[in-house]
Design a protein around this motif. Sequence first.
Motif, PDB file in Angstrom:
ATOM      1  N   THR A  33      62.820  46.879  33.911  1.00  0.00           N
ATOM      2  CA  THR A  33      63.783  45.922  33.341  1.00  0.00           C
ATOM      3  C   THR A  33      65.066  45.908  34.167  1.00  0.00           C
ATOM      4  O   THR A  33      65.966  45.115  33.900  1.00  0.00           O
ATOM      5  N   SER A  82      63.256  37.953  23.817  1.00  0.00           N
ATOM      6  CA  SER A  82      62.905  39.339  24.150  1.00  0.00           C
ATOM      7  C   SER A  82      61.476  39.668  23.740  1.00  0.00           C
ATOM      8  O   SER A  82      60.868  38.982  22.905  1.00  0.00           O
ATOM      9  N   ASN A  87      56.888  40.428  19.957  1.00  0.00           N
ATOM     10  CA  ASN A  87      56.023  41.365  19.216  1.00  0.00           C
ATOM     11  C   ASN A  87      56.182  41.166  17.714  1.00  0.00           C
ATOM     12  O   ASN A  87      55.207  41.072  16.972  1.00  0.00           O
ATOM     13  N   HIS A 109      55.492  50.767  21.769  1.00  0.00           N
ATOM     14  CA  HIS A 109      56.842  50.214  21.626  1.00  0.00           C
ATOM     15  C   HIS A 109      57.057  49.699  20.219  1.00  0.00           C
ATOM     16  O   HIS A 109      58.098  49.927  19.600  1.00  0.00           O
ATOM     17  N   GLU A 114      61.286  49.429  18.100  1.00  0.00           N
ATOM     18  CA  GLU A 114      61.647  48.095  17.614  1.00  0.00           C
ATOM     19  C   GLU A 114      62.383  48.188  16.281  1.00  0.00           C
ATOM     20  O   GLU A 114      62.276  47.312  15.416  1.00  0.00           O
ATOM     21  N   GLU A 161      48.633  48.166  23.028  1.00  0.00           N
ATOM     22  CA  GLU A 161      49.642  47.945  24.074  1.00  0.00           C
ATOM     23  C   GLU A 161      48.958  48.126  25.429  1.00  0.00           C
ATOM     24  O   GLU A 161      48.254  49.108  25.643  1.00  0.00           O
ATOM     25  N   ASP A 191      50.600  43.955  22.562  1.00  0.00           N
ATOM     26  CA  ASP A 191      51.870  44.011  23.255  1.00  0.00           C
ATOM     27  C   ASP A 191      51.521  44.114  24.740  1.00  0.00           C
ATOM     28  O   ASP A 191      51.243  45.190  25.261  1.00  0.00           O
ATOM     29  N   ALA A 193      53.474  43.439  27.249  1.00  0.00           N
ATOM     30  CA  ALA A 193      54.728  43.353  28.011  1.00  0.00           C
ATOM     31  C   ALA A 193      54.442  43.476  29.505  1.00  0.00           C
ATOM     32  O   ALA A 193      54.999  42.755  30.330  1.00  0.00           O
ATOM     33  N   ARG A 194      53.518  44.398  29.839  1.00  0.00           N
ATOM     34  CA  ARG A 194      53.187  44.633  31.254  1.00  0.00           C
ATOM     35  C   ARG A 194      51.718  44.305  31.526  1.00  0.00           C
ATOM     36  O   ARG A 194      51.074  44.970  32.342  1.00  0.00           O
ATOM     37  N   GLN A 386      62.668  51.866  27.400  1.00  0.00           N
ATOM     38  CA  GLN A 386      62.206  50.533  27.805  1.00  0.00           C
ATOM     39  C   GLN A 386      60.751  50.590  28.227  1.00  0.00           C
ATOM     40  O   GLN A 386      60.444  51.030  29.263  1.00  0.00           O
TER      41      GLN A 386
HETATM   42  C1  LIG Z   1      55.817  47.930  26.124  1.00  0.00           C
HETATM   43  C2  LIG Z   1      57.040  47.175  25.711  1.00  0.00           C
HETATM   44  N1  LIG Z   1      56.930  46.255  24.776  1.00  0.00           N
HETATM   45  C3  LIG Z   1      57.992  45.551  24.338  1.00  0.00           C
HETATM   46  C4  LIG Z   1      59.235  45.748  24.885  1.00  0.00           C
HETATM   47  C5  LIG Z   1      60.410  44.972  24.350  1.00  0.00           C
HETATM   48  O1  LIG Z   1      60.987  44.142  25.282  1.00  0.00           O
HETATM   49  P1  LIG Z   1      62.527  43.712  25.144  1.00  0.00           P
HETATM   50  O2  LIG Z   1      63.324  44.800  25.757  1.00  0.00           O
HETATM   51  O3  LIG Z   1      62.578  42.435  25.904  1.00  0.00           O
HETATM   52  O4  LIG Z   1      62.811  43.527  23.704  1.00  0.00           O
HETATM   53  C6  LIG Z   1      59.398  46.706  25.871  1.00  0.00           C
HETATM   54  C7  LIG Z   1      60.733  46.936  26.437  1.00  0.00           C
HETATM   55  O5  LIG Z   1      60.958  47.594  27.371  1.00  0.00           O
HETATM   56  C8  LIG Z   1      58.267  47.446  26.299  1.00  0.00           C
HETATM   57  O6  LIG Z   1      58.366  48.395  27.227  1.00  0.00           O
END
Ligand SMILES: Cc1ncc(COP(=O)(O)O)c(C=O)c1O
Length: 386
Positions: A33, A82, A87, A109, A114, A161, A191, A193-194, A386
Amino acid sequence: MFSRILKPGLATQSHLATATLKRYITYDITSDTATQPTDAMFDVMKEATKADDVFGIDETTNQLERQVAQLLGHEAGLFCASGTMTNQLGLRVSLHQPPHSVLVDSRSHVNLYECGGLAYHSQASVTAVEPTGSHLSVSDIQRHAIRDELCGAVTSVVAVENTLNGTIMPLPQLEAVREHTLTQGYKLHMDGARLWDASAASGIPLATYGRLCDTVSICLSKGLGAPIGSILVSDAPTIRRARHLRKLMGGGWRQSGGLARAAMYCLDNVLPGFGDTHRRTQRLWKGLEALGMGALLPVETNMIFVDTRGKVSLRAWAAYLKEHAGVVMDDSDDRIARLVLHYQIPDHVVDRILDLTQVFVQKHGTAPADDQAPDIKSAYPSAKPQ
Ligand SMILES: Cc1ncc(COP(=O)(O)O)c(C=O)c1O
């Protein structure tokens, strides 16, 4: 282009020697990030449309949502501020009537970072499961799902995730979980995110992962490098509902086109380089391993949970790298740290880290043995997980 943190005013003092300026260039490997938006992103933002996204009429935003939904094998997408919001919305749309619960990986996460949002937004309780293997499996779910319709908060959603701590959920395992959730009537949220990393490293298309889930959240502002944002994908009626709930959460935004345009730039220009970031991560890891360091988890994408026990003091090593190379890494624990690479950490920085580490280990190894197994959570930057 790279993480430049210049003291105010320094950039305009042309008489300053490059050597002086170099001291202020930092390479942040605490998280992906930490990428900083580039001038090229700001340039393309001017090309964006400027209409209102609360009403869903901004063409650039709609184009980004369509593009990402298509990449993930879904019908529709919703651009949000975000990953936490996508999520929470992705889970909220499947949670209709309490009492109900969500089964998650205890390390996820959603579970840890959260702010207890599931209780707040969805009145859901959480079943946090420590998986027996690397990721949640069908037997983990079978063992922990709540089926008691008299005294329990019945499991309504399973959340996975991918990647989790940089490790990829094996596709056959995800397929089995999907099969199981369908037969049991649970919704499946990912999730992701990655998920970009999982796909780039495994060669498995994003859509192959995406189609196995009812809802997927994917982040634009991590390795992809966009200034802001995350996208939720699903079928069109679900995304319509998520748009309504986004407004309820205060996440309805107006002229979002510029941010969407920057994210589209990243899809074109940063995404193709994920393989290079993973190769650099491997090179860094192999180099650290050769110097006697360990890793708490397999290094599969862009993260190394490095373990320096018995070798060096992590804090002293981090301070040395910061002083000599401007490398910023997490030092909240003296034994382990999460190192995260991204496209703004180029090859020469990896070389420099390895060269300096070799010198440091020669001078300052070996640290006193420490038999206590560290908790992986202590490898997260404590103030900003993060
Ligand atoms: C695996 C994962 N999911 C969700 C998020 C949430 O993202 P954000 O920081 O944009 O809220 C993160 C944040 O680093 C994360 O690592």
